[in-house]
Structure formats: C-alpha cells, structure tokens
Write an enzyme that holds these catalytic residues in place. Structure first.
Site, PDB file in Angstrom:
ATOM      1  N   HIS A 262      -1.564   1.582  -4.268  1.00  0.00           N
ATOM      2  CA  HIS A 262      -2.027   2.963  -4.096  1.00  0.00           C
ATOM      3  C   HIS A 262      -1.208   3.980  -4.888  1.00  0.00           C
ATOM      4  O   HIS A 262      -1.235   5.164  -4.572  1.00  0.00           O
ATOM      5  CB  HIS A 262      -2.043   3.329  -2.594  1.00  0.00           C
ATOM      6  CG  HIS A 262      -3.070   2.559  -1.813  1.00  0.00           C
ATOM      7  ND1 HIS A 262      -3.054   2.449  -0.440  1.00  0.00           N
ATOM      8  CD2 HIS A 262      -4.163   1.865  -2.235  1.00  0.00           C
ATOM      9  CE1 HIS A 262      -4.095   1.707  -0.047  1.00  0.00           C
ATOM     10  NE2 HIS A 262      -4.767   1.339  -1.115  1.00  0.00           N
TER      11      HIS A 262
ATOM     12  N   GLN B 234       0.853  -1.198   0.000  1.00  0.00           N
ATOM     13  CA  GLN B 234       0.000   0.000   0.000  1.00  0.00           C
ATOM     14  C   GLN B 234       0.885   1.242   0.000  1.00  0.00           C
ATOM     15  O   GLN B 234       0.385   2.348  -0.109  1.00  0.00           O
ATOM     16  CB  GLN B 234      -0.884   0.014   1.247  1.00  0.00           C
ATOM     17  CG  GLN B 234      -1.807  -1.184   1.357  1.00  0.00           C
ATOM     18  CD  GLN B 234      -2.421  -1.281   2.749  1.00  0.00           C
ATOM     19  OE1 GLN B 234      -3.419  -0.635   3.042  1.00  0.00           O
ATOM     20  NE2 GLN B 234      -1.829  -2.061   3.609  1.00  0.00           N
TER      21      GLN B 234
HETATM   22  C1  BJW Z   1       4.221  -1.068  13.126  1.00  0.00           C
HETATM   23  C2  BJW Z   1       5.350  -0.340  13.438  1.00  0.00           C
HETATM   24  C3  BJW Z   1       6.545  -1.016  13.330  1.00  0.00           C
HETATM   25  C4  BJW Z   1       3.733   0.998  13.636  1.00  0.00           C
HETATM   26  N1  BJW Z   1       6.567  -2.288  12.930  1.00  0.00           N
HETATM   27  N2  BJW Z   1       4.251  -2.311  12.720  1.00  0.00           N
HETATM   28  C5  BJW Z   1     -16.852   5.469   3.360  1.00  0.00           C
HETATM   29  C6  BJW Z   1     -16.758   6.528   2.471  1.00  0.00           C
HETATM   30  C7  BJW Z   1     -15.894   6.496   1.362  1.00  0.00           C
HETATM   31  C8  BJW Z   1     -15.095   5.417   1.128  1.00  0.00           C
HETATM   32  C9  BJW Z   1     -15.192   4.367   2.009  1.00  0.00           C
HETATM   33  C10 BJW Z   1     -16.056   4.368   3.103  1.00  0.00           C
HETATM   34  N3  BJW Z   1     -15.925   3.213   3.771  1.00  0.00           N
HETATM   35  C11 BJW Z   1     -15.000   2.482   3.113  1.00  0.00           C
HETATM   36  C12 BJW Z   1     -14.550   3.172   2.037  1.00  0.00           C
HETATM   37  C13 BJW Z   1     -13.527   2.756   1.080  1.00  0.00           C
HETATM   38  C14 BJW Z   1     -12.205   3.409   1.394  1.00  0.00           C
HETATM   39  C15 BJW Z   1     -11.773   2.913   2.772  1.00  0.00           C
HETATM   40  O1  BJW Z   1     -11.336   1.794   2.931  1.00  0.00           O
HETATM   41  N4  BJW Z   1     -11.900   3.736   3.812  1.00  0.00           N
HETATM   42  C16 BJW Z   1     -11.628   3.298   5.187  1.00  0.00           C
HETATM   43  C17 BJW Z   1     -10.638   4.248   5.843  1.00  0.00           C
HETATM   44  C18 BJW Z   1     -12.930   3.208   5.913  1.00  0.00           C
HETATM   45  N5  BJW Z   1     -11.323   2.970   0.368  1.00  0.00           N
HETATM   46  C19 BJW Z   1     -11.199   3.649  -0.782  1.00  0.00           C
HETATM   47  O2  BJW Z   1     -11.768   4.706  -0.972  1.00  0.00           O
HETATM   48  C20 BJW Z   1     -10.368   2.975  -1.851  1.00  0.00           C
HETATM   49  N6  BJW Z   1     -11.079   2.978  -3.063  1.00  0.00           N
HETATM   50  C21 BJW Z   1     -12.228   2.330  -3.202  1.00  0.00           C
HETATM   51  O3  BJW Z   1     -12.724   1.681  -2.309  1.00  0.00           O
HETATM   52  O4  BJW Z   1     -12.799   2.477  -4.449  1.00  0.00           O
HETATM   53  C22 BJW Z   1     -14.176   2.084  -4.600  1.00  0.00           C
HETATM   54  C23 BJW Z   1     -15.027   3.277  -4.301  1.00  0.00           C
HETATM   55  C24 BJW Z   1     -15.349   4.123  -5.325  1.00  0.00           C
HETATM   56  C25 BJW Z   1     -16.164   5.234  -5.064  1.00  0.00           C
HETATM   57  C26 BJW Z   1     -16.615   5.496  -3.761  1.00  0.00           C
HETATM   58  C27 BJW Z   1     -16.262   4.640  -2.717  1.00  0.00           C
HETATM   59  C28 BJW Z   1     -15.445   3.528  -3.000  1.00  0.00           C
HETATM   60  C29 BJW Z   1      -9.074   3.735  -2.104  1.00  0.00           C
HETATM   61  C30 BJW Z   1      -8.206   3.746  -0.902  1.00  0.00           C
HETATM   62  C31 BJW Z   1      -6.945   4.558  -1.176  1.00  0.00           C
HETATM   63  C32 BJW Z   1      -6.188   4.822   0.124  1.00  0.00           C
HETATM   64  N7  BJW Z   1      -5.112   5.666  -0.119  1.00  0.00           N
HETATM   65  C33 BJW Z   1      -4.247   6.074   1.003  1.00  0.00           C
HETATM   66  C34 BJW Z   1      -3.772   7.552   0.850  1.00  0.00           C
HETATM   67  C35 BJW Z   1      -3.144   7.856  -0.429  1.00  0.00           C
HETATM   68  C36 BJW Z   1      -1.700   7.456  -0.436  1.00  0.00           C
HETATM   69  C37 BJW Z   1      -0.790   8.564   0.078  1.00  0.00           C
HETATM   70  O5  BJW Z   1      -1.028   9.727  -0.088  1.00  0.00           O
HETATM   71  O6  BJW Z   1       0.215   8.164   0.659  1.00  0.00           O
HETATM   72  O7  BJW Z   1      -3.187   5.146   1.159  1.00  0.00           O
HETATM   73  S1  BJW Z   1      -5.038   6.039   2.599  1.00  0.00           S
HETATM   74  C38 BJW Z   1      -3.597   5.638   3.504  1.00  0.00           C
HETATM   75  O8  BJW Z   1      -3.969   4.452   4.250  1.00  0.00           O
HETATM   76  C39 BJW Z   1      -2.538   5.231   2.452  1.00  0.00           C
HETATM   77  C40 BJW Z   1      -2.118   3.879   2.982  1.00  0.00           C
HETATM   78  O9  BJW Z   1      -1.615   3.084   1.915  1.00  0.00           O
HETATM   79  C41 BJW Z   1      -3.377   3.313   3.606  1.00  0.00           C
HETATM   80  C42 BJW Z   1      -3.157   2.243   4.602  1.00  0.00           C
HETATM   81  O10 BJW Z   1      -2.468   2.711   5.732  1.00  0.00           O
HETATM   82  P1  BJW Z   1      -1.482   1.721   6.468  1.00  0.00           P
HETATM   83  O11 BJW Z   1      -0.374   1.377   5.563  1.00  0.00           O
HETATM   84  O12 BJW Z   1      -2.245   0.589   7.015  1.00  0.00           O
HETATM   85  O13 BJW Z   1      -0.865   2.640   7.601  1.00  0.00           O
HETATM   86  P2  BJW Z   1      -1.426   2.979   9.048  1.00  0.00           P
HETATM   87  O14 BJW Z   1      -0.749   4.211   9.522  1.00  0.00           O
HETATM   88  O15 BJW Z   1      -2.921   3.002   9.048  1.00  0.00           O
HETATM   89  O16 BJW Z   1      -1.029   1.723   9.950  1.00  0.00           O
HETATM   90  C43 BJW Z   1       0.280   1.494  10.406  1.00  0.00           C
HETATM   91  C44 BJW Z   1       0.286   0.189  11.206  1.00  0.00           C
HETATM   92  O17 BJW Z   1       1.623  -0.144  11.503  1.00  0.00           O
HETATM   93  C45 BJW Z   1      -0.457   0.225  12.537  1.00  0.00           C
HETATM   94  O18 BJW Z   1      -1.226  -0.970  12.640  1.00  0.00           O
HETATM   95  C46 BJW Z   1       0.673   0.193  13.608  1.00  0.00           C
HETATM   96  O19 BJW Z   1       0.317  -0.582  14.770  1.00  0.00           O
HETATM   97  C47 BJW Z   1       1.757  -0.511  12.872  1.00  0.00           C
HETATM   98  N8  BJW Z   1       3.114  -0.146  13.250  1.00  0.00           N
HETATM   99  N9  BJW Z   1       4.954   0.993  13.754  1.00  0.00           N
HETATM  100  C48 BJW Z   1       5.361  -2.891  12.651  1.00  0.00           C
HETATM  101  N10 BJW Z   1       7.733  -0.370  13.634  1.00  0.00           N
END
Ligand code: BJW
Ligand code: ZN
Length: 259
Positions: free
Chosen positions: A129, A111
């Site tokens: 992403h 991601q």
């Molecule tokens: C450690 C550690 C160490 C710390 N060792 N571990 C309601 C409204 C609208 C949309 C939605 C909705 N409900 C659901 C959706 C869908 C939405 C979604 O999932 N939202 C949820 C938040 C609810 N998804 C989307 O919109 C996706 N598209 C989609 O579904 O299309 C269909 C659709 C069309 C039309 C309408 C609606 C849907 C697209 C998702 C794109 C996400 N993009 C991002 C940002 C852009 C990238 C950027 O600018 O960088 O990508 S979001 C952001 O989160 C980024 C990341 O890739 C992504 C995931 O985050 P990640 O990697 O999990 O990081 P963290 O910080 O969350 O977690 C870190 C973890 O590490 C923690 O667990 C810590 O414990 C751990 N940790 N240190 C090991 N040293």
C-alpha cells in the site's frame, strides 16, 4: 496450579505452528496495522480507527483528495510526524529473526505504510500500500523520499511545481504492479503463510490468504481474534503480536532442537 485454559490452547497451537514452519522450505508473511499498533501507530478499524470523525474510507480515496487535498494532507502529515517518532517493537524484531532463518526463501508482505519493518531490519519487504515517507507528483508522477521532513498542508513538486500527493495506495486504486505480482508469486510458492495483525477485509491483499491456502500452504494467524478470512483451517495464535511472535520464534528453536 494449572495455567489458565487459554495458555494451554496457545501453547498447543504454538507447537503446531512451529511444526508447520519447520516443514516449510519457503515462508511468506502478510502483516497489517496491529504489528505497528504496539509501537504507537493507530490501527484503521479498531476503537482508535477514526481521525477527527472521519473513517479511513473517507480520507484515503482519490475523490477525497480531489475534493479537499488540504484535509487529506493534514491527515497524512500527522501520521508522517507520528511515524518519525515511533520505534519497531518485539513483533517486528521476531519477524527479522524468522527471516534470518529462511534467508532468501522468506518474504514479508506488508499492508503497512510506516516503514517499521525495514527499520527493524527486515530485508525482503514488499509494501503493498505504499509508504508514508514518499511523495508523488500529481502531474509529472516523479516519486521522491521526503520521510525526514515536515511538509506544508499543500506541498508542491520540486520539479514542476504541481501538487504532491502521498505515495500511498488509496481505495479504488491499483496496487503497484511489480510489488503485487511478486507478493502473489511468493505466496503461491510458500509452504507456510503467516497472517499477522490484519482484519483481512481489504482486497486484493486479503486474497493472498486464499491463494496461500489454495496452493497448499499451512496458514497461521496471529491476531487478538480469529478473522473471517482465516476462520477455516488456519492455526490460530490468539494474542498481541508483540507477545505471540517472540514466543513463536522461541517455540521454533525448541522444535528444531528436538528434531
Ligand atoms: C491485533 C492487535 C495486536 C489489534 N496483535 N492483532 C467497493 C467499492 C470500492 C472498492 C471496493 C469495494 N469493495 C471492495 C473494494 C476494493 C477495496 C476494498 O478491499 N475495500 C474493502 C474495505 C471492502 N480495495 C481497493 O480499493 C484496493 N484497490 C483495488 O481493489 O483496486 C482495484 C479497483 C480499481 C478501481 C475500483 C475498484 C477497485 C486498494 C486498497 C488500498 C487500501 N489502502 C489502505 C489505506 C491507505 C494506507 C494509509 O493511508 O495508511 O491501507 S486501507 C487501510 O486498510 C490501510 C491498511 O493497509 C488496510 C488494512 O488494514 P489492516 O492492516 O487490516 O488494519 P485493521 O485496523 O483493519 O485491522 C487490525 C487487526 O489487528 C484487527 O483484526 C485486530 O483484531 C487486530 N489487532 N491489536 C495482533 N496487538
Ligand atoms: Zn512534478
């Protein structure tokens, strides 16, 4: 002297994880922000998950970009500059070592948008992403790699002069179709699925964990804490990915040499 209880648990879980890996013909991995956190790239939902008071949901959407493209570009330009300075860490390198073992039968789904897996030497990388280095024209949709450059806060397309945007998948946007399909098919046919450093709350990426489980794969989670998505049935490897992943590679070598 006995090692602390956590160390005992982690050692036992490392052995189980290495055995699950040893049995797998195909391996797939899903990584998230924290693999890069140890290189100095902030995560999204931790204590450092705010930028100038904005959450990621407020700056990484098409609506935010339409409303204030300069604000969104400032956010991305800062991250682009940061990513140019950082280097892969021991966690990235351990994933390269795993790919060396499985070769073509190994897939790394990420991601992350920072390109650090490729910089570390990973080859089969599926970026769900997008990538911070690339830009896309909002009019002619041409994608170019501008990773090495500083861009202005409102950069224009070299081909047609219209506003560029980062080639990143924002909330409410579809994932690149070919990349997503390959990630889903590799997940469905692996026997061991490793989930590393993601909160697993963003879909559809987090859905890969259910897909792996439903396809019969063993799931291993590397995180500081167990996530809801992996709470049932996954082998937990609790600790920083830069420490745990190299230990897993070492354990794998020991398990293989004993079998
Ligand atoms: C450690 C550690 C160490 C710390 N060792 N571990 C309601 C409204 C609208 C949309 C939605 C909705 N409900 C659901 C959706 C869908 C939405 C979604 O999932 N939202 C949820 C938040 C609810 N998804 C989307 O919109 C996706 N598209 C989609 O579904 O299309 C269909 C659709 C069309 C039309 C309408 C609606 C849907 C697209 C998702 C794109 C996400 N993009 C991002 C940002 C852009 C990238 C950027 O600018 O960088 O990508 S979001 C952001 O989160 C980024 C990341 O890739 C992504 C995931 O985050 P990640 O990697 O999990 O990081 P963290 O910080 O969350 O977690 C870190 C973890 O590490 C923690 O667990 C810590 O414990 C751990 N940790 N240190 C090991 N040293
Ligand atoms: Zn253009």
């Amino acid at each position: 002297m006995h090692p602390p209880a956590e160390t005992d648990d982690l050692s036992a879980d490392l052995r189980r994880a290495a055995q699950a890996l040893c049995r797998a013909d195909r391996v797939a991995v899903l990584t998230g922000a924290s693999v890069s956190a140890e290189s100095g790239v902030p995560t999204f939902r931790g204590a450092d998950g705010l930028w100038e008071g904005y959450s990621i949901e407020e700056v990484a959407t098409p609506t935010a970009f339409r409303r204030d493209p300069e604000l969104v570009w400032r956010f991305y330009n800062l991250r682009r500059a940061n990513v140019r300075k950082v280097q892969p860490n021991a966690g990235h390198r351990a994933l390269v070592a795993l790919e060396d073992r499985w070769g073509e039968r190994f897939t790394l789904v990420t991601q992350n948008v920072d390109g650090l897996h490729r910089k570390a030497g990973s080859r089969h990388v599926l970026e769900l992403h997008g990538n911070l280095g690339r830009v896309r024209c909002t009019r002619c949709h041409v994608i170019t790699d501008r990773a090495g450059e500083d861009l202005p806060d409102l950069p224009n397309c070299e081909a047609c002069g219209h506003l560029l945007r980062p080639d990143i998948v924002w909330f409410h946007e579809m994932l690149p179709a070919g990349v997503w399909e390959e990630a889903a098919s590799e997940t469905a046919r692996c026997q061991c699925f490793l989930v590393v450093g993601t909160s697993a709350v963003v879909y559809p990426a987090a859905g890969l964990i259910d897909l792996a489980r439903a396809s019969g794969a063993a799931v291993i989670e590397v995180n500081l804490e167990t996530t809801d998505a992996c709470a049932v049935g996954a082998i937990p490897l609790l600790g920083p990915s830069g420490v745990v992943l190299p230990r897993l590679v070492k354990q794998l070598e020991m398990t293989e040499s004993n079998s």
